[in-house]
Write a protein that holds these residues in place. Structure first.
Motif, PDB file in Angstrom:
ATOM      1  N   MET A   1     -37.546 -30.229 -66.636  1.00 11.38           N
ATOM      2  CA  MET A   1     -36.850 -29.053 -67.340  1.00 11.38           C
ATOM      3  C   MET A   1     -38.015 -28.411 -68.153  1.00 11.38           C
ATOM      4  SD  MET A   1     -34.075 -29.021 -70.012  1.00 11.38           S
ATOM      5  CE  MET A   1     -32.507 -29.228 -68.982  1.00 11.38           C
ATOM      6  N   LEU A   2     -37.952 -27.200 -67.992  1.00 12.80           N
ATOM      7  CA  LEU A   2     -39.039 -25.975 -68.596  1.00 12.80           C
ATOM      8  C   LEU A   2     -39.180 -26.334 -70.185  1.00 12.80           C
ATOM      9  CD1 LEU A   2     -41.387 -24.133 -68.128  1.00 12.80           C
ATOM     10  CD2 LEU A   2     -39.462 -22.437 -68.241  1.00 12.80           C
ATOM     11  N   VAL A   3     -37.980 -26.306 -70.685  1.00 12.61           N
ATOM     12  CA  VAL A   3     -37.997 -26.337 -72.148  1.00 12.61           C
ATOM     13  C   VAL A   3     -38.574 -27.753 -72.666  1.00 12.61           C
ATOM     14  CG1 VAL A   3     -36.772 -26.621 -74.340  1.00 12.61           C
ATOM     15  CG2 VAL A   3     -36.143 -24.877 -72.614  1.00 12.61           C
ATOM     16  N   ARG A   4     -38.265 -28.974 -71.908  1.00 11.89           N
ATOM     17  CA  ARG A   4     -38.801 -30.084 -72.124  1.00 11.89           C
ATOM     18  C   ARG A   4     -40.539 -29.933 -72.208  1.00 11.89           C
ATOM     19  NH1 ARG A   4     -35.524 -33.900 -70.276  1.00 11.89           N
ATOM     20  NH2 ARG A   4     -34.536 -34.212 -72.197  1.00 11.89           N
ATOM     21  N   ARG A   5     -41.070 -29.338 -71.067  1.00  7.81           N
ATOM     22  CA  ARG A   5     -42.407 -29.048 -70.821  1.00  7.81           C
ATOM     23  C   ARG A   5     -42.836 -28.479 -71.939  1.00  7.81           C
ATOM     24  NH1 ARG A   5     -44.481 -28.448 -65.257  1.00  7.81           N
ATOM     25  NH2 ARG A   5     -46.253 -28.885 -66.209  1.00  7.81           N
ATOM     26  N   ILE A   6     -42.283 -27.413 -72.425  1.00  7.39           N
ATOM     27  CA  ILE A   6     -42.924 -26.467 -73.509  1.00  7.39           C
ATOM     28  C   ILE A   6     -43.084 -27.299 -74.694  1.00  7.39           C
ATOM     29  CG2 ILE A   6     -42.577 -24.626 -75.093  1.00  7.39           C
ATOM     30  CD1 ILE A   6     -41.120 -23.135 -72.445  1.00  7.39           C
ATOM     31  N   TYR A   7     -42.248 -28.298 -74.948  1.00  8.63           N
ATOM     32  CA  TYR A   7     -42.029 -29.043 -76.263  1.00  8.63           C
ATOM     33  C   TYR A   7     -43.154 -30.197 -76.020  1.00  8.63           C
ATOM     34  CZ  TYR A   7     -37.684 -27.471 -78.003  1.00  8.63           C
ATOM     35  OH  TYR A   7     -36.837 -26.607 -78.508  1.00  8.63           O
TER      36      TYR A   7
END
Length: 193
Positions: free
Chosen positions: A1-7
């Motif tokens: 998931m993109l949000v998890r990767r950004i975090y």
């Protein structure tokens, strides 16, 4: 998931520049904190996971922040140029509308059988420091959402292409390889109204 990767990037490389918007550089930490602030704010609202969230704001960065937050909460997002476009697209499973202050969704949207939530926001979320701490991305409760990409509409009608995490996981590495993108790449996006 993109949000998890950004975090994850925000924790691993907090000071690295993630993006530059209107000449203002944003680190991964600053970008992730804005997404987290939106996640917390939206998480307290009557959202329906699995429904569609239409986003009508002028700032591309604000739209990204809300879209990423909503997708991590299990909604499918679509960025629209006007509130009238929501009806034109036939978004029947509308769960919420994120609109800039000054827009009037109740007068611009047709009545719907299923209720939807409207949140009017001040734009320019990118200004100021949201503060706070990031949660551990490995322990974050996230529901996978998707995004509806719109075609250019040059034929007079916009067509929709839903992109979920599974499609993005296949599409993004291919696109990166075709364009020669890597962790050092700088990509310039123009926003033609």
């Amino acid at each position: 998931m993109l949000v998890r990767r950004i975090y994850e990037w925000a924790i691993a490389t907090p000071a690295k520049t993630a993006l530059v918007y209107c000449g203002i550089p944003f680190t991964y930490r600053a970008f992730a904190l804005r997404i987290e602030h939106a996640r917390q704010t939206l998480g307290r609202q009557p959202l329906r996971p699995g429904s569609i969230a239409a986003i009508r704001v002028d700032s591309r960065l604000d739209a990204w922040i809300f879209a990423l937050a909503l997708r991590s909460l299990g909604l499918t997002t679509v960025a629209v140029r006007s509130l009238a476009q929501i009806d034109e697209l036939g978004l029947d499973d509308l769960g919420c509308v994120i609109a800039a202050t000054g827009d009037n969704p109740s007068k611009q949207l047709r009545k719907r059988a299923r209720p939807y939530f409207v949140m009017q926001i001040q734009t320019n979320l990118y200004l100021g420091d949201p503060g706070g701490e990031l949660p551990d991305p490995a322990r974050m409760p996230m529901r996978p959402g998707a995004h509806i990409m719109l075609t250019s509409g040059t034929t007079g009608t916009f067509k929709t292409a839903p992109i979920d995490d599974a499609i993005a996981a296949i599409r993004q590495p291919v696109l990166a390889a075709q364009c020669g993108f890597d962790e050092r790449s700088v990509v310039c996006l123009f926003d033609f109204g």
